[in-house]
Motif scaffolding. Structure first.
Motif, short mmCIF file in Angstrom:
data_model
loop_
_atom_site.label_atom_id
_atom_site.label_comp_id
_atom_site.label_asym_id
_atom_site.label_seq_id
_atom_site.Cartn_x
_atom_site.Cartn_y
_atom_site.Cartn_z
N ALA A 198 0.81 -1.09 0.04
CA ALA A 198 -0.05 -0.04 0.03
C ALA A 198 0.81 1.41 0.03
O ALA A 198 0.74 2.22 -0.49
CB ALA A 198 -0.90 0.22 1.21
N ILE A 199 2.07 1.36 0.98
CA ILE A 199 2.80 2.55 1.06
C ILE A 199 3.67 2.82 -0.48
O ILE A 199 3.58 3.78 -0.79
CB ILE A 199 3.76 2.28 2.33
N THR A 201 2.59 1.95 -3.26
CA THR A 201 1.47 2.38 -4.40
C THR A 201 1.19 3.78 -4.17
O THR A 201 1.27 4.69 -5.19
CB THR A 201 0.27 1.53 -3.98
N VAL A 202 0.99 4.21 -2.85
CA VAL A 202 0.83 5.60 -2.69
C VAL A 202 2.35 6.55 -2.85
O VAL A 202 1.88 7.39 -3.69
CB VAL A 202 0.65 5.90 -1.02
N TYR A 204 4.19 5.83 -5.17
CA TYR A 204 4.36 5.93 -6.73
C TYR A 204 3.29 6.96 -7.17
O TYR A 204 3.74 7.80 -8.22
CB TYR A 204 3.80 4.49 -7.37
N PHE A 205 2.18 7.00 -6.75
CA PHE A 205 1.41 7.94 -7.39
C PHE A 205 1.34 9.24 -6.68
O PHE A 205 1.33 10.25 -7.41
CB PHE A 205 -0.14 7.70 -7.18
N VAL A 206 1.69 9.41 -5.83
CA VAL A 206 1.96 10.77 -4.97
C VAL A 206 3.40 11.40 -5.18
O VAL A 206 3.47 12.76 -5.47
CB VAL A 206 1.77 10.81 -3.32
#
Ligand SMILES: [Fe+2]
Ligand SMILES: [Fe+2]
Length: 241
Positions: A198-199, A201-202, A204-206
């Motif tokens: 989850a971290i 992925t966050v 990656y997008f943020v």
């Protein structure tokens, strides 16, 4: 705990594919456990335990066969439908024998571990037997295996009391503690895995998107083509550059 999870077990066993997967996963765990107990029979210096371990191992290997045959039969039943993905196991097996370590373990520790694992298996298989009411053949297998697991649970306790008459209860509590600890570690590793994904992925997008935007803006500000550089007085006259 298992009784509270009964609806979850009902949900797991209610699906045909998951049922096949569970049966085949149980076959693996029982077979591995049987082979480990066979090894324990080779290693123990106690003749009575050797006989009991042998019987126990034969039972576990037979359980593996029963589960595998039932899983295969169900697979054949549905061969006309879509393929079952056999590589994933949604829940841990019922037996808990997969944590078994034989080499260098004294008999009393092994017996305590087996007693706790067999007791858990007996509890689990009782629930599984009850939630597969719609499938009499699978239910009959659980019924049969359950009888063996109760015997395993009882003989390991009796033998533990024989080989360790003074502190067999403490040994059982230690085995319970170590089983709980291993469960906790497994759960913690699974949670860490989910959190890590989850971290990342966050991040990656943020982080990646603003970084790409800044890099593109900086590139636009750079002048294109050749740029004159001011000559520095200290350059060596012999340097190629
Ligand atoms: Fe078994
Ligand atoms: Fe067993």
């Amino acid at each position: 705990m298992d009784r509270m999870l009964r609806p979850l077990h009902r949900w797991v066993w209610g699906d045909f594919d998951r049922r096949v997967r569970k049966l085949l996963a149980f076959a693996e765990v029982e077979g591995d456990g049987g082979r480990d107990i066979l090894r324990a029979a080779e290693l123990t210096p106690d003749p009575l335990l050797r006989r009991l371990y042998l019987e126990h191992a034969i039972d576990e290997l037979r359980h593996a066969d029963l589960f595998r045959q039932r899983g295969a039969a169900l697979l054949q039943l549905r061969s006309a439908r879509s393929e079952v993905d056999l590589n994933t196991n949604p829940l841990p097996g019922g037996h808990g024998l997969d944590d078994l370590a034989i080499e260098g373990e004294p008999d009393h520790r092994l017996l305590a571990f087996l007693h706790v694992a067999e007791k858990a298996a007996a509890g689990r298989f009782t629930i599984y037997r009850d939630v597969v009411q719609d499938d009499p053949s699978t239910r009959a297998i659980f019924e049969e295996i359950l009888r063996d697991e109760v015997f395993h649970m009882n003989y390991t306790y009796t033998q533990l009391a024989r080989v360790l008459p003074r502190s067999y209860r403490r040994q059982v509590w230690q085995a319970r503690g170590s089983r709980l600890w291993k469960r906790y570690l497994r759960l913690a590793a699974a949670v860490a895995n989910v959190l890590g994904s989850a971290i990342l992925t966050v991040i990656y997008f943020v982080v990646l998107a603003p970084f790409a935007w800044l890099a593109r803006r900086a590139a636009r500000r750079e002048p294109a083509g050749w740029i004159p550089i001011a000559r520095a007085g200290s350059d060596s006259p012999t340097s190629q550059y």
